[in-house]
Design an enzyme around this catalytic site. Sequence first.
Site, PDB file in Angstrom:
ATOM      1  N   CYS C 103      53.379  71.614  47.024  1.00 59.49           N
ATOM      2  CA  CYS C 103      51.975  72.123  46.601  1.00 59.49           C
ATOM      3  C   CYS C 103      52.583  73.570  46.176  1.00 59.49           C
ATOM      4  O   CYS C 103      52.632  74.419  47.257  1.00 59.49           O
ATOM      5  CB  CYS C 103      51.134  72.127  47.569  1.00 59.49           C
ATOM      6  SG  CYS C 103      49.667  72.792  46.789  1.00 59.49           S
ATOM      7  N   CYS C 108      48.732  71.660  49.807  1.00 65.10           N
ATOM      8  CA  CYS C 108      48.280  70.512  49.571  1.00 65.10           C
ATOM      9  C   CYS C 108      49.012  69.422  50.392  1.00 65.10           C
ATOM     10  O   CYS C 108      50.437  69.486  49.949  1.00 65.10           O
ATOM     11  CB  CYS C 108      47.521  70.048  48.348  1.00 65.10           C
ATOM     12  SG  CYS C 108      46.221  71.115  48.122  1.00 65.10           S
TER      13      CYS C 108
END
Lengths: 122, 107, 205
Positions: C103, C108
Site C-alpha cells: 500500500c 492498508c
Amino acid sequence: MELETSNECMTVEQAKELLRNGINCQIDSNEPGQFKVGDQVRAKVIHVQNYTRLPRYIRGKVGMIVKDYGIYVFPDAVGMRLGTKPQHIYSVRFTAQEIWGSDASAKDALYIDLFDDYLESV
Amino acid sequence: MNGPHDLGGMHNLGAIPIEVNEPVFHSEWEAKVFAMSFATFKNYFPVDETRHACERMPPGQYLSSSYYERWLYALELLLNEHHLVTKEEIEEWLAQFAHSQTSSKAD
Amino acid sequence: MSSHSQHSESDIALRVKAIESLLVEKGIIDPATIDMIIDAYEHRIGPHNGARIVARAWVDPNFKQRLLTDGTSTIAELGLAGFSSEHMIVVENTPEVHNLIVCTLCSCYPWAILGLPPTWYKSFAYRSRAVIDPRGVLREFGLEISNHVEVRVWDSNADLRYLVLPERPLGTETMTEAALTSLVTRNAMIGTAKVQVPTPPELVA
C-alpha cells in the site's frame, strides 16, 4: 457505509461488532459503470488538493481494465465528509514499462484499484 | 493531495527494516494510540478522514515520524477540528502529568 | 525499533498517557474498550487466520476455486471476515506468476486475516520501492525471482484487501491440513517469502 457519526463513546460491544463485521464499503446496485473489462483506460492527470486515493505515479498512465469490482463508496468524498458518491471501481493492469519506462522489466505488471472518477477513455 | 504519504516510486528511503519475531506493538504507548484511534473509527470519524489527517502532517514532520506518531498526530488533529478536545486542554493535562511525574520522582 | 522517531520515547509515552486520561475523563473513550481492542490484536487476530485459508485451499480444490473467484464470501465460510478485510481479493502464486502486495499511500492490509502489519510493510522504504523495484525488494527478503516469472505488484490503494495464495511446496503431499497450516508464514501471504518445507530432523547435521 454511513457518513453520519454518532459521536458516542465506543462500547466494548460496539468494538467487538466492528472487529467482527468491519465496515461495508460496497453498494448493492445495477447501475452500469463507465468502463468494461478489456477497455484501455488512462488514469487522469489531476492534482486533487484534498484527499485522494489516486497516487501520483499512476497519473497519465495507460492500462487495461481486468476486473469490475462493482460499486463502492468513493473515499475521496468520504474522507472529506462530502458524501459517499458511489461508483464503479476496477482492477486496472499497467505494464511496469508503461509506468517506469524501458529500464523496468518487460515481464512485470502493476495492478491498482481505480474508480470511474479517476479514469478516462483512451 | 500531493503529500508526503504518496511514496510510490520515491528513491533513497533506505533499507527495508525487516525485524524477526516482531511484537504486535513495540511499547504500551503504541498499543494505546492504536486502540484510541480504533475507538474513534465509525463512531467519531470515517476511517478515510483519519487517513487524510495523517497525510496532512507537514512533509518534513511526516518523513521523520514513526508510524504511530503519525496516528497520534491524526487523532489529535481530528479531536481538535471536531471540537471534542482543544489543544489547550491537551497541553494542560500534559503539564499536570509531567508535574505529577516530577514530584513523584522527588519523593 | 518502530522506525526513526524524532521525539524521545518517554516524552511520547507521557503525552499518550495524558491524552488517554483526558479522553476517558471527557467520556470520549472507554478504558474497557481500549483494553479489549489491544487484547484482540495482540492475542486473537493474526497470520494464523490467513494460514488456515491457505492450507484449506491447498487440500480442497473446490474451496480454492471459490476463494480465487470470490475471496470475501469464501473466507467468510471459515468465519474469518472482519475489520479491514471486508472486501477480499486472493491472488495465486504459480510457477509463472509471483504476486506482491503493498500500500504505497498508507499501509492498508487485511487486518482480520493477517493481524496488524509488520513495521517493514509500513516503512517508507517498502512503500516507495515495492512498486518501482519489486525484484530488488524481494532480493532484500532473500527471494530471487527468475526473469521467466512475471512479478505482479498489487497496490491496495482502495477498500479492497489482498492476500497471496502461496505455492504449496513439493514434499508436502502427505501432510494434514493442520500440519500445512503451521508451514504458512505471514510474509508468504504478502508475497515477500515462499513457503518452505521444514528439513526433517534426521537430515539436520
